[in-house]
Design a protein around this motif. Structure first.
Motif, PDB file in Angstrom:
ATOM      1  N   ALA A   6       0.832  -1.201   0.000  1.00 23.57           N
ATOM      2  CA  ALA A   6       0.000   0.000   0.000  1.00 23.57           C
ATOM      3  C   ALA A   6       0.870   1.255   0.000  1.00 23.57           C
ATOM      4  O   ALA A   6       0.584   2.233  -0.710  1.00 23.57           O
ATOM      5  CB  ALA A   6      -0.940   0.001   1.205  1.00 23.57           C
ATOM      6  N   VAL A   7       1.928   1.239   0.786  1.00 23.49           N
ATOM      7  CA  VAL A   7       2.864   2.366   0.796  1.00 23.49           C
ATOM      8  C   VAL A   7       3.487   2.540  -0.580  1.00 23.49           C
ATOM      9  O   VAL A   7       3.593   3.661  -1.106  1.00 23.49           O
ATOM     10  CB  VAL A   7       3.951   2.163   1.870  1.00 23.49           C
ATOM     11  CG1 VAL A   7       5.031   3.234   1.740  1.00 23.49           C
ATOM     12  CG2 VAL A   7       3.340   2.193   3.269  1.00 23.49           C
ATOM     13  N   ASP A   8       3.870   1.442  -1.187  1.00 25.38           N
ATOM     14  CA  ASP A   8       4.450   1.503  -2.536  1.00 25.38           C
ATOM     15  C   ASP A   8       3.458   2.078  -3.542  1.00 25.38           C
ATOM     16  O   ASP A   8       3.861   2.735  -4.516  1.00 25.38           O
ATOM     17  CB  ASP A   8       4.876   0.106  -2.998  1.00 25.38           C
ATOM     18  CG  ASP A   8       6.053  -0.445  -2.199  1.00 25.38           C
ATOM     19  OD1 ASP A   8       6.746   0.350  -1.542  1.00 25.38           O
ATOM     20  OD2 ASP A   8       6.266  -1.676  -2.233  1.00 25.38           O
ATOM     21  N   ALA A   9       2.170   1.832  -3.319  1.00 16.90           N
ATOM     22  CA  ALA A   9       1.132   2.338  -4.226  1.00 16.90           C
ATOM     23  C   ALA A   9       0.841   3.818  -4.005  1.00 16.90           C
ATOM     24  O   ALA A   9       0.081   4.418  -4.763  1.00 16.90           O
ATOM     25  CB  ALA A   9      -0.153   1.527  -4.069  1.00 16.90           C
ATOM     26  N   GLY A  10       1.430   4.402  -2.950  1.00 16.18           N
ATOM     27  CA  GLY A  10       1.312   5.835  -2.735  1.00 16.18           C
ATOM     28  C   GLY A  10       0.143   6.292  -1.899  1.00 16.18           C
ATOM     29  O   GLY A  10      -0.237   7.468  -1.953  1.00 16.18           O
ATOM     30  N   VAL A  11      -0.447   5.407  -1.084  1.00 17.36           N
ATOM     31  CA  VAL A  11      -1.595   5.807  -0.276  1.00 17.36           C
ATOM     32  C   VAL A  11      -1.179   6.798   0.807  1.00 17.36           C
ATOM     33  O   VAL A  11      -0.017   6.848   1.212  1.00 17.36           O
ATOM     34  CB  VAL A  11      -2.281   4.580   0.367  1.00 17.36           C
ATOM     35  CG1 VAL A  11      -2.642   3.547  -0.692  1.00 17.36           C
ATOM     36  CG2 VAL A  11      -1.425   3.958   1.462  1.00 17.36           C
TER      37      VAL A  11
ATOM     38  N   VAL B 152       4.866   0.323   8.992  1.00 20.44           N
ATOM     39  CA  VAL B 152       4.678   1.442   8.057  1.00 20.44           C
ATOM     40  C   VAL B 152       4.210   2.729   8.717  1.00 20.44           C
ATOM     41  O   VAL B 152       3.968   3.723   8.031  1.00 20.44           O
ATOM     42  CB  VAL B 152       3.673   1.051   6.937  1.00 20.44           C
ATOM     43  CG1 VAL B 152       4.156  -0.155   6.163  1.00 20.44           C
ATOM     44  CG2 VAL B 152       2.271   0.805   7.519  1.00 20.44           C
ATOM     45  N   GLY B 153       4.079   2.743  10.039  1.00 19.64           N
ATOM     46  CA  GLY B 153       3.539   3.913  10.720  1.00 19.64           C
ATOM     47  C   GLY B 153       4.361   5.169  10.587  1.00 19.64           C
ATOM     48  O   GLY B 153       3.854   6.271  10.804  1.00 19.64           O
ATOM     49  N   ASP B 154       5.630   5.012  10.210  1.00 25.09           N
ATOM     50  CA  ASP B 154       6.461   6.198  10.011  1.00 25.09           C
ATOM     51  C   ASP B 154       6.387   6.707   8.575  1.00 25.09           C
ATOM     52  O   ASP B 154       7.029   7.701   8.231  1.00 25.09           O
ATOM     53  CB  ASP B 154       7.916   5.892  10.374  1.00 25.09           C
ATOM     54  CG  ASP B 154       8.522   4.772   9.531  1.00 25.09           C
ATOM     55  OD1 ASP B 154       7.752   4.011   8.915  1.00 25.09           O
ATOM     56  OD2 ASP B 154       9.759   4.650   9.511  1.00 25.09           O
TER      57      ASP B 154
ATOM     58  N   ALA C 206      -2.566   3.860  21.604  1.00 28.82           N
ATOM     59  CA  ALA C 206      -1.336   3.428  22.262  1.00 28.82           C
ATOM     60  C   ALA C 206      -0.618   2.347  21.458  1.00 28.82           C
ATOM     61  O   ALA C 206       0.607   2.217  21.526  1.00 28.82           O
ATOM     62  CB  ALA C 206      -1.643   2.919  23.672  1.00 28.82           C
ATOM     63  N   LEU C 207      -1.379   1.587  20.660  1.00 30.45           N
ATOM     64  CA  LEU C 207      -0.796   0.513  19.863  1.00 30.45           C
ATOM     65  C   LEU C 207      -0.439   0.954  18.450  1.00 30.45           C
ATOM     66  O   LEU C 207      -0.093   0.117  17.610  1.00 30.45           O
ATOM     67  CB  LEU C 207      -1.757  -0.677  19.819  1.00 30.45           C
ATOM     68  CG  LEU C 207      -1.954  -1.406  21.157  1.00 30.45           C
ATOM     69  CD1 LEU C 207      -2.971  -2.519  21.020  1.00 30.45           C
ATOM     70  CD2 LEU C 207      -0.631  -1.954  21.675  1.00 30.45           C
ATOM     71  N   GLY C 208      -0.545   2.261  18.182  1.00 31.03           N
ATOM     72  CA  GLY C 208      -0.024   2.773  16.923  1.00 31.03           C
ATOM     73  C   GLY C 208      -0.999   3.417  15.972  1.00 31.03           C
ATOM     74  O   GLY C 208      -0.597   3.889  14.902  1.00 31.03           O
ATOM     75  N   ALA C 209      -2.280   3.458  16.317  1.00 32.34           N
ATOM     76  CA  ALA C 209      -3.253   4.080  15.424  1.00 32.34           C
ATOM     77  C   ALA C 209      -3.243   5.593  15.582  1.00 32.34           C
ATOM     78  O   ALA C 209      -3.057   6.114  16.687  1.00 32.34           O
ATOM     79  CB  ALA C 209      -4.659   3.551  15.703  1.00 32.34           C
ATOM     80  N   ARG C 210      -3.442   6.292  14.472  1.00 31.22           N
ATOM     81  CA  ARG C 210      -3.595   7.743  14.513  1.00 31.22           C
ATOM     82  C   ARG C 210      -5.009   8.105  14.942  1.00 31.22           C
ATOM     83  O   ARG C 210      -5.237   9.116  15.602  1.00 31.22           O
ATOM     84  CB  ARG C 210      -3.312   8.327  13.122  1.00 31.22           C
ATOM     85  CG  ARG C 210      -3.423   9.827  13.017  1.00 31.22           C
ATOM     86  CD  ARG C 210      -2.249  10.517  13.691  1.00 31.22           C
ATOM     87  NE  ARG C 210      -2.292  11.949  13.487  1.00 31.22           N
ATOM     88  CZ  ARG C 210      -1.382  12.793  13.951  1.00 31.22           C
ATOM     89  NH1 ARG C 210      -0.355  12.317  14.641  1.00 31.22           N
ATOM     90  NH2 ARG C 210      -1.472  14.077  13.738  1.00 31.22           N
ATOM     91  N   ALA C 211      -5.975   7.275  14.545  1.00 30.61           N
ATOM     92  CA  ALA C 211      -7.379   7.459  14.889  1.00 30.61           C
ATOM     93  C   ALA C 211      -8.094   6.153  14.633  1.00 30.61           C
ATOM     94  O   ALA C 211      -7.540   5.228  14.032  1.00 30.61           O
ATOM     95  CB  ALA C 211      -8.003   8.592  14.067  1.00 30.61           C
ATOM     96  N   VAL C 212      -9.336   6.050  15.086  1.00 27.69           N
ATOM     97  CA  VAL C 212     -10.151   4.874  14.811  1.00 27.69           C
ATOM     98  C   VAL C 212     -11.371   5.289  14.007  1.00 27.69           C
ATOM     99  O   VAL C 212     -11.796   6.451  14.033  1.00 27.69           O
ATOM    100  CB  VAL C 212     -10.607   4.176  16.109  1.00 27.69           C
ATOM    101  CG1 VAL C 212      -9.412   3.815  16.987  1.00 27.69           C
ATOM    102  CG2 VAL C 212     -11.614   5.035  16.884  1.00 27.69           C
TER     103      VAL C 212
END
Length: 403
Positions: free
Chosen positions: A266-271, A301-303, A324-330
């Motif tokens: 997904a990162v490679d696809a540019g999302v 991929v969070g960074d 706390a486990l890495g989500a920006r939002a839900v």
């Protein structure tokens, strides 16, 4: 909302929705594929996560505001797109108004019962959701319509198959609400007079059309017509996802990621962002709970992109655990639908207030002044809690083969 209609938990909202909605409508919201293993795990897994509170020195005030998907929001909660919200006559417009009133972004399904223009007017922080269905020209036209309406982002949903039924049975959803169908379902509606009266006042039956899939001057297709079109479209490739992202040209969310290798693709696809999701248990049953898949994906991929999560969120403490486990939002789905079914716009606002209160109380207990201060050490995970999918040698080989 008057005091006697106020509810203090999402569970109470669900119970009120159950009592108020016709049984088939309620059961449709309760959907989960096959045995419902993933549906149940999404919720129960939050209970396996412990919290590490402080007892002295907590901050007197807490800041819940954040910026996600290019939007400034009052708290890290986003309305997840869900289709055909016929639990209330105002449907998605009522949800959009509630979200706007509480400073929350709105996700609108392409299978929604209200047109994107009306929803964006009710909440300018609206993201439009699409499935990979039809040909590229028709999808490009849908994107252009959403862009012209003012949608601030696009959500591509890839975690839905509906390939299997439910072991406990699914309610029969009509193709359309014609006179014959209305008469056949009248006894069920009469058992819920307050719900029936709301629709009677509008002078029209519950809408089962998808106005955001209109092509030219054609009438809006029915839900099952749209579903059939989706089923006839070959699943997307990673090149197709990259094309969607490029065609949209703005904030782009890929929803449905549970595997590390998929997250990297997904990162490679540019999302711009991914949502760790199993479609609320409505996709492949026995997929691990989304919250269990979140840490590995966020670490991978969070960074590079924003990582969101949806599935099983019912409390403000659930939101804090995900952050706390890495989500920006839900993203929330059934939680606000229970509010919509229980009390329309006011019910959705009530659910958002419940979540906000829970987030604030949990931050205070953890001694955190802001949602941005949360760290992994704020939660306690039992051994084996984190499920890391797609990170082994076989996954690397698959990645190399499909690249």
């Amino acid at each position: 909302m008057s005091e006697h209609k106020w509810f203090e938990t999402v569970a109470i909202a669900q119970e009120r929705a159950r009592r108020r909605l016709p049984p088939s409508v309620y059961k449709a919201l309760l959907a989960g594929t096959e045995k419902g293993v993933t549906y149940q795990a999404n919720m129960s897994s939050f209970g396996d996560i412990g919290l590490a509170p402080h007892v002295v020195g907590q901050p007197a005030e807490r800041d819940l505001a954040t910026r996600v998907l290019g939007q400034d929001v009052s708290m890290p909660v986003i309305i997840s797109p869900t289709g055909v919200q016929a639990v209330h006559p105002d449907g998605e417009v009522a949800v959009a108004r509630a979200a706007a009133a509480r400073g929350v972004a709105m996700g609108l399904s392409s299978f929604a019962s209200k047109p994107v223009e009306e929803v964006v007017a009710a909440n300018p922080q609206t993201l439009f959701q699409m499935y990979w269905m039809g040909d590229r020209d028709s999808m490009a036209r849908r994107m252009e319509r959403a862009r012209a309406a003012g949608a601030v982002g696009l959500i591509a949903t890839t975690d839905w198959s509906f390939s299997n039924g439910r072991d406990w049975g699914s309610p029969a959803i009509p193709q359309k609400m014609d006179l014959k169908t209305i008469l056949r379902r009248a006894p069920e509606g009469l058992r819920r007079p307050s719900w029936l009266l709301e629709y009677a006042r509008t002078g029209r039956p519950p809408g089962l059309l998808a106005p955001n899939l209109v092509e030219g001057d054609e009438p809006a297709p029915g839900f099952f017509d749209a579903y059939f079109q989706w089923m006839q479209t070959p699943p997307p490739t990673w090149d197709d996802i990259a094309w969607m992202r490029e065609q949209w040209g703005g904030t782009f969310v890929l929803k449905g990621v549970t595997r590390v290798d998929d997250a990297k693709r997904a990162v490679d696809a540019g999302v711009s962002a991914i949502s760790v999701s199993n479609h609320g248990g409505n996709n492949l049953d026995s997929t691990p709970a989304a919250i269990r898949c979140l840490p590995a994906v966020a670490d991978a991929v969070g960074d590079q992109v924003e990582v969101l999560m949806d599935g099983g969120v019912r409390r403000g403490s659930d939101v804090v655990k995900a952050l706390a486990l890495g989500a920006r939002a839900v993203l929330i789905g059934r939680a606000y639908l229970w509010g919509l079914g229980a009390g329309g716009q006011a019910g959705v606002e009530n659910v958002l207030d419940v979540l906000r209160g829970g987030i604030d109380a949990t931050l205070m207990g953890l001694g955190r002044a802001s949602v941005h201060d949360l760290v992994r050490d704020d939660v306690l995970l039992p051994e084996g809690f984190v499920q890391t999918l797609g990170a082994g040698a076989s996954a690397r080989n698959l990645h190399a083969t499909s690249a």
